[in-house]
Design a protein around this motif. Structure first.
Motif, PDB file in Angstrom:
ATOM      1  N   THR A   1      40.203   0.044 -48.484  1.00 11.89           N
ATOM      2  CA  THR A   1      39.086  -0.651 -49.109  1.00 11.89           C
ATOM      3  C   THR A   1      38.312  -1.387 -48.022  1.00 11.89           C
ATOM      4  O   THR A   1      38.897  -1.851 -47.037  1.00 11.89           O
ATOM      5  CB  THR A   1      39.558  -1.655 -50.174  1.00 11.89           C
ATOM      6  OG1 THR A   1      40.475  -2.555 -49.583  1.00 11.89           O
ATOM      7  CG2 THR A   1      40.198  -0.952 -51.346  1.00 11.89           C
ATOM      8  N   PRO A   2      37.002  -1.489 -48.173  1.00  9.84           N
ATOM      9  CA  PRO A   2      36.216  -2.191 -47.156  1.00  9.84           C
ATOM     10  C   PRO A   2      36.511  -3.686 -47.173  1.00  9.84           C
ATOM     11  O   PRO A   2      36.826  -4.255 -48.220  1.00  9.84           O
ATOM     12  CB  PRO A   2      34.769  -1.915 -47.576  1.00  9.84           C
ATOM     13  CG  PRO A   2      34.831  -1.578 -49.014  1.00  9.84           C
ATOM     14  CD  PRO A   2      36.186  -0.976 -49.258  1.00  9.84           C
ATOM     15  N   LYS A   3      36.430  -4.282 -46.012  1.00  6.35           N
ATOM     16  CA  LYS A   3      36.585  -5.733 -45.923  1.00  6.35           C
ATOM     17  C   LYS A   3      35.283  -6.350 -46.404  1.00  6.35           C
ATOM     18  O   LYS A   3      34.203  -5.959 -45.982  1.00  6.35           O
ATOM     19  CB  LYS A   3      36.865  -6.157 -44.484  1.00  6.35           C
ATOM     20  CG  LYS A   3      38.199  -5.687 -43.985  1.00  6.35           C
ATOM     21  CD  LYS A   3      38.535  -6.336 -42.666  1.00  6.35           C
ATOM     22  CE  LYS A   3      39.759  -5.782 -42.020  1.00  6.35           C
ATOM     23  NZ  LYS A   3      40.954  -5.774 -42.747  1.00  6.35           N
ATOM     24  N   ARG A   4      35.410  -7.268 -47.302  1.00 11.57           N
ATOM     25  CA  ARG A   4      34.212  -7.921 -47.843  1.00 11.57           C
ATOM     26  C   ARG A   4      33.773  -9.023 -46.892  1.00 11.57           C
ATOM     27  O   ARG A   4      34.580  -9.801 -46.407  1.00 11.57           O
ATOM     28  CB  ARG A   4      34.503  -8.491 -49.209  1.00 11.57           C
ATOM     29  CG  ARG A   4      34.934  -7.413 -50.183  1.00 11.57           C
ATOM     30  CD  ARG A   4      34.724  -7.872 -51.590  1.00 11.57           C
ATOM     31  NE  ARG A   4      35.248  -6.905 -52.527  1.00 11.57           N
ATOM     32  CZ  ARG A   4      34.537  -5.913 -53.038  1.00 11.57           C
ATOM     33  NH1 ARG A   4      33.280  -5.764 -52.698  1.00 11.57           N
ATOM     34  NH2 ARG A   4      35.074  -5.075 -53.885  1.00 11.57           N
ATOM     35  N   SER A   5      32.496  -9.072 -46.657  1.00 12.28           N
ATOM     36  CA  SER A   5      31.956 -10.144 -45.828  1.00 12.28           C
ATOM     37  C   SER A   5      30.722 -10.698 -46.526  1.00 12.28           C
ATOM     38  O   SER A   5      30.004  -9.984 -47.218  1.00 12.28           O
ATOM     39  CB  SER A   5      31.598  -9.637 -44.434  1.00 12.28           C
ATOM     40  OG  SER A   5      30.585  -8.672 -44.528  1.00 12.28           O
ATOM     41  N   GLY A   6      30.489 -11.946 -46.333  1.00 10.68           N
ATOM     42  CA  GLY A   6      29.315 -12.542 -46.945  1.00 10.68           C
ATOM     43  C   GLY A   6      29.489 -12.789 -48.431  1.00 10.68           C
ATOM     44  O   GLY A   6      30.592 -12.785 -48.968  1.00 10.68           O
ATOM     45  N   ARG A   7      28.366 -12.990 -49.089  1.00  8.57           N
ATOM     46  CA  ARG A   7      28.369 -13.303 -50.511  1.00  8.57           C
ATOM     47  C   ARG A   7      28.133 -12.051 -51.334  1.00  8.57           C
ATOM     48  O   ARG A   7      27.520 -11.110 -50.859  1.00  8.57           O
ATOM     49  CB  ARG A   7      27.253 -14.308 -50.824  1.00  8.57           C
ATOM     50  CG  ARG A   7      27.416 -15.612 -50.075  1.00  8.57           C
ATOM     51  CD  ARG A   7      26.299 -16.555 -50.398  1.00  8.57           C
ATOM     52  NE  ARG A   7      25.040 -15.961 -49.933  1.00  8.57           N
ATOM     53  CZ  ARG A   7      23.847 -16.389 -50.276  1.00  8.57           C
ATOM     54  NH1 ARG A   7      23.709 -17.397 -51.096  1.00  8.57           N
ATOM     55  NH2 ARG A   7      22.767 -15.807 -49.807  1.00  8.57           N
ATOM     56  N   PRO A   8      28.567 -12.093 -52.585  1.00 10.17           N
ATOM     57  CA  PRO A   8      28.271 -10.965 -53.469  1.00 10.17           C
ATOM     58  C   PRO A   8      26.762 -10.867 -53.699  1.00 10.17           C
ATOM     59  O   PRO A   8      26.054 -11.876 -53.672  1.00 10.17           O
ATOM     60  CB  PRO A   8      28.990 -11.304 -54.772  1.00 10.17           C
ATOM     61  CG  PRO A   8      29.831 -12.489 -54.501  1.00 10.17           C
ATOM     62  CD  PRO A   8      29.376 -13.099 -53.219  1.00 10.17           C
ATOM     63  N   ILE A   9      26.275  -9.677 -53.953  1.00 10.59           N
ATOM     64  CA  ILE A   9      24.847  -9.467 -54.153  1.00 10.59           C
ATOM     65  C   ILE A   9      24.336 -10.284 -55.326  1.00 10.59           C
ATOM     66  O   ILE A   9      23.206 -10.769 -55.307  1.00 10.59           O
ATOM     67  CB  ILE A   9      24.512  -7.959 -54.306  1.00 10.59           C
ATOM     68  CG1 ILE A   9      23.014  -7.717 -54.257  1.00 10.59           C
ATOM     69  CG2 ILE A   9      25.095  -7.414 -55.590  1.00 10.59           C
ATOM     70  CD1 ILE A   9      22.383  -7.949 -52.920  1.00 10.59           C
ATOM     71  N   SER A  10      25.164 -10.490 -56.346  1.00 13.98           N
ATOM     72  CA  SER A  10      24.734 -11.283 -57.500  1.00 13.98           C
ATOM     73  C   SER A  10      24.414 -12.717 -57.090  1.00 13.98           C
ATOM     74  O   SER A  10      23.454 -13.312 -57.585  1.00 13.98           O
ATOM     75  CB  SER A  10      25.799 -11.269 -58.591  1.00 13.98           C
ATOM     76  OG  SER A  10      27.019 -11.767 -58.087  1.00 13.98           O
ATOM     77  N   ALA A  11      25.183 -13.294 -56.162  1.00 16.69           N
ATOM     78  CA  ALA A  11      24.904 -14.654 -55.689  1.00 16.69           C
ATOM     79  C   ALA A  11      23.604 -14.680 -54.897  1.00 16.69           C
ATOM     80  O   ALA A  11      22.812 -15.631 -55.010  1.00 16.69           O
ATOM     81  CB  ALA A  11      26.057 -15.159 -54.834  1.00 16.69           C
ATOM     82  N   CYS A  12      23.365 -13.654 -54.097  1.00 14.62           N
ATOM     83  CA  CYS A  12      22.118 -13.584 -53.328  1.00 14.62           C
ATOM     84  C   CYS A  12      20.913 -13.493 -54.253  1.00 14.62           C
ATOM     85  O   CYS A  12      19.893 -14.159 -54.033  1.00 14.62           O
ATOM     86  CB  CYS A  12      22.134 -12.382 -52.376  1.00 14.62           C
ATOM     87  SG  CYS A  12      23.406 -12.471 -51.121  1.00 14.62           S
TER      88      CYS A  12
END
Length: 70
Positions: free
Chosen positions: A44-55
């Motif tokens: 699975t990809p490592k998540r970085s940053g915020r979810p698109i919904s928060a953006c």
């Protein structure tokens, strides 16, 4: 959640790719081997940053503030 590592052959991957992806979704890292040598790793990809919904929420909030100033 790391569930370990699974080593499989190319033939096993070709036989049931959906099952392999299900394992990956469970957190298992899958190493695909050809002649007992690793040729690919699927995880699975490592998540970085915020979810698109928060953006998007912030974009809407900031957009409203900018429009209200004009």
């Amino acid at each position: 959640m790391d569930m370990g590592t699974l080593h499989i052959s190319e033939a096993e991957l070709a036989r049931d790719p959906y099952a392999v992806l299900a394992k990956v979704e469970e957190g298992v890292e899958v190493i695909v081997e050809r002649d007992h040598r690793p040729v690919a790793t699927i995880r699975t990809p490592k998540r970085s940053g915020r979810p698109i919904s928060a953006c998007r929420s912030e974009e809407r909030r900031v957009g409203k503030e900018c429009r209200s100033r004009w």
